[in-house]
Design a protein around this motif. Sequence first.
Motif, PDB file in Angstrom:
ATOM      1  N   THR A   1      45.632 -23.819  19.353  1.00  0.00           N
ATOM      2  CA  THR A   1      45.028 -24.216  18.080  1.00  0.00           C
ATOM      3  C   THR A   1      43.796 -25.091  18.227  1.00  0.00           C
ATOM      4  N   ARG A   2      43.486 -25.526  19.462  1.00  0.00           N
ATOM      5  CA  ARG A   2      42.327 -26.414  19.610  1.00  0.00           C
ATOM      6  C   ARG A   2      41.802 -26.332  21.045  1.00  0.00           C
TER       7      ARG A   2
ATOM      8  N   ILE B   1      54.650 -16.125  25.077  1.00  0.00           N
ATOM      9  CA  ILE B   1      53.497 -15.255  24.822  1.00  0.00           C
ATOM     10  C   ILE B   1      52.455 -16.119  24.131  1.00  0.00           C
ATOM     11  N   VAL B   2      51.335 -16.331  24.808  1.00  0.00           N
ATOM     12  CA  VAL B   2      50.318 -17.283  24.360  1.00  0.00           C
ATOM     13  C   VAL B   2      49.136 -16.520  23.769  1.00  0.00           C
ATOM     14  N   ALA B   3      48.616 -17.017  22.642  1.00  0.00           N
ATOM     15  CA  ALA B   3      47.474 -16.376  21.997  1.00  0.00           C
ATOM     16  C   ALA B   3      46.716 -17.409  21.173  1.00  0.00           C
ATOM     17  N   PRO B   4      45.458 -17.126  20.850  1.00  0.00           N
ATOM     18  CA  PRO B   4      44.683 -18.055  20.028  1.00  0.00           C
ATOM     19  C   PRO B   4      45.145 -18.048  18.577  1.00  0.00           C
TER      20      PRO B   4
ATOM     21  N   GLU C   1      33.221 -12.933  20.255  1.00  0.00           N
ATOM     22  CA  GLU C   1      33.426 -11.497  20.474  1.00  0.00           C
ATOM     23  C   GLU C   1      34.587 -10.950  19.646  1.00  0.00           C
ATOM     24  N   ALA C   2      35.495 -11.814  19.231  1.00  0.00           N
ATOM     25  CA  ALA C   2      36.603 -11.421  18.357  1.00  0.00           C
ATOM     26  C   ALA C   2      36.845 -12.541  17.348  1.00  0.00           C
ATOM     27  N   PRO C   3      37.458 -12.220  16.223  1.00  0.00           N
ATOM     28  CA  PRO C   3      37.750 -13.273  15.239  1.00  0.00           C
ATOM     29  C   PRO C   3      38.663 -14.355  15.805  1.00  0.00           C
ATOM     30  N   SER C   4      39.585 -13.965  16.702  1.00  0.00           N
ATOM     31  CA  SER C   4      40.471 -14.912  17.382  1.00  0.00           C
ATOM     32  C   SER C   4      40.288 -14.715  18.887  1.00  0.00           C
ATOM     33  N   GLU C   5      39.803 -15.737  19.562  1.00  0.00           N
ATOM     34  CA  GLU C   5      39.539 -15.586  20.995  1.00  0.00           C
ATOM     35  C   GLU C   5      39.632 -16.951  21.666  1.00  0.00           C
ATOM     36  N   LEU C   6      39.962 -16.925  22.950  1.00  0.00           N
ATOM     37  CA  LEU C   6      39.992 -18.157  23.734  1.00  0.00           C
ATOM     38  C   LEU C   6      39.536 -17.874  25.155  1.00  0.00           C
ATOM     39  N   ASN C   7      38.966 -18.891  25.789  1.00  0.00           N
ATOM     40  CA  ASN C   7      38.735 -18.917  27.224  1.00  0.00           C
ATOM     41  C   ASN C   7      39.747 -19.891  27.827  1.00  0.00           C
ATOM     42  N   PHE C   8      39.933 -19.827  29.136  1.00  0.00           N
ATOM     43  CA  PHE C   8      40.788 -20.844  29.752  1.00  0.00           C
ATOM     44  C   PHE C   8      40.310 -21.167  31.164  1.00  0.00           C
TER      45      PHE C   8
ATOM     46  N   GLN D   1      40.020 -23.214  25.749  1.00  0.00           N
ATOM     47  CA  GLN D   1      38.874 -23.390  24.858  1.00  0.00           C
ATOM     48  C   GLN D   1      38.976 -22.351  23.760  1.00  0.00           C
ATOM     49  N   LEU D   2      39.054 -22.793  22.522  1.00  0.00           N
ATOM     50  CA  LEU D   2      39.155 -21.885  21.386  1.00  0.00           C
ATOM     51  C   LEU D   2      37.746 -21.469  20.957  1.00  0.00           C
ATOM     52  N   THR D   3      37.529 -20.137  20.788  1.00  0.00           N
ATOM     53  CA  THR D   3      36.184 -19.631  20.465  1.00  0.00           C
ATOM     54  C   THR D   3      36.227 -18.616  19.316  1.00  0.00           C
ATOM     55  N   PRO D   4      36.719 -18.993  18.148  1.00  0.00           N
ATOM     56  CA  PRO D   4      36.790 -18.036  17.038  1.00  0.00           C
ATOM     57  C   PRO D   4      35.406 -17.603  16.572  1.00  0.00           C
TER      58      PRO D   4
END
Length: 648
Positions: free
Chosen positions: A255-256, A191-194, A277-284, A271-274
């Motif tokens: 993490t990066r 389970i993957v998350a930023p 739109e959210a405090p913890s977010e990523l694109n891929f 791509q990490l984008t804290p």
Amino acid sequence: MALPVTQAPVGVPASRPGGPAVSTTDTDSTPEIDSTPETGSTPDFADRTDFEDADRGLVAGPANARITAADGRVVWDFDATAFLREDCPDTADPSLWRQSQLCARAGLYEVTEGVHQIRGFDLSNMTLIEGERGVIVVDPLVSQECAAEGLALYRAHRGERPVTAVVFTHSHIDHFGGTLGVIGPDDDVPIVAPAGFMENSVAENVYAGTAMLRRGAYHTGWELDPDPRGLIGVGLGFAASTGLPSLLPPTLEVTRTGQEERLDGVLFRFQLTPGTEAPSELNFHLPERRALCMAENATHNLHNIQTLRGALVRDARIWSRYLTESINLYAADSDVLFASHHWPTWGTERLTAFLSEQRDLYGYLHDQTLRLLNQGHTGIEIAEMIELPPRLARAWHARGYYGSVSHNVKAIYHRYMGWYDGHPSSLWEHPPTESAHRYVDCMGGLGAVLTKARAYLDAGDPRFAAQLLKHATFAAPGDSRAKELLAETFERLGYGAECGTWRNNYLMGAQELRNGVKPVPIAADSMAAALSVEQIFDSLAIRVNGPRAWDHSLAVVWRFTDLDETHRTSLRNGVLVHHRVAEDSADGSTDGSTDNADLTLTLTKPQLMDLLGGLGLAGIEHTGNPDALTILMSALDTPDPGFAIVTP
């Protein structure tokens, strides 16, 4: 958006929140659109590109008309949006109606080879990426029932592929709530998350959760019937499902930016984008499939810098910069862009232009707000002054269907300057009810206020009519004339709103004025187990009634056998202080006092939840004085999920 006065069609207020005046209700023809001071130009209703993209790749529609919970309750009704197939009525902004028609598309869609999406099964999209052994699920919707139904539709057309990984793009419930609808609690899949996902996903709506839930009912139009006079959508989608949410903790953290992971044989570049739109977010990016997922950082609308339901203010500056980074990292190597809401954009040139305009949208709002702020203008003033550049104003994906230029500008101002507008008279204003009595007195009494409000409403200025009537209803909350006139005013404003959440807020306000408060039901929190002990004690601390607890002084030690942790709470000066302590100091002074603990409890975290749920000390080992717990619990207030919003 800024609210210009334009020549409006019959039944729609001249002052149109967030949208141009449109003189026809036929969404399949080219309407006459008045150019407004806000935009300088407007999108072309004859442009059907979005409709073509929204329909592209359809594999199959929903298998069933409704999705139900285990008890038979309907949690999603596909027929609820059927009215959107008709032409736009005079009770809706044509631009918002168009957006809602697009969001109502539902089914299984192919994005590109090996990438599919479930759209229209909830507020958000669920993406399914085919790997070597099975399928990777990205953002499994709000509720378990809808996620399970979506996965079943996929399997019916793509085969019984097992779920081999789950990816959460960010820390909002519509992107993880359906987790247990696609995997079991003990399934051994990554389970993957930023980074920071768990902290933010369980904390963002916990501390102010009751107020956010109450305001969220306005935000989403929770009590509105789905029809041309009620709920027609929220811009991001039609609505959120009402099934059971869930959450499992991530097992692999991103993490990066630049981090690569192979999930079931598929290469993901993250791509990490804290802070966007959210405090913890990523694109891929999926380089082998030339596909780019932008999560909720680039969707087919202007998003929120701060939501109307309440949230931390987001950073428009960093949001814009991350979109530049996305372009530089991935655009040239992508043939399709998809996101966690709305429909994809195909073609390298088109998706690059889309990202560039989205980038410019947030950057422009940020920079122009700061420019005008530094000239001495306040947030309310700036919201009326900012005009979007013509190219952005003509872009359908830059319209304020969910966020708006108006409230986003105010949010940017607030991020930098806070609530105080700098005018000394704003430092110590009377609260609304006290101010209302004085304003009504100054205007010659309630009757005079109502007469003036009606005159402004009839003259096409419902904005000021609403301001006057707010004073009237707060000064005389029992006066049916004031409430009905304000309800009528809210309806006028709602029917003219291009922003879906503005429409819902206005129409929910009208409904509350006419029918009273209907408390939002709070079901047993299916995600409570995800809270840490620290977050649980934080939640208790904000419920302490300070004045009632002033004279109490007590300390409780909590030994959690399942976590191998010991915590100490102390109630003193109306404040509940808590911290984790070493076992050998748990009964001693750790908070500046010389007192030992009044009560020591040995328990598990589930027993703590039972205790707070009203089961008391049953089955919990304890030493000391149990009255300490009774005193602590007596100091807690119960949140009110049914507080009034449009009346005192």
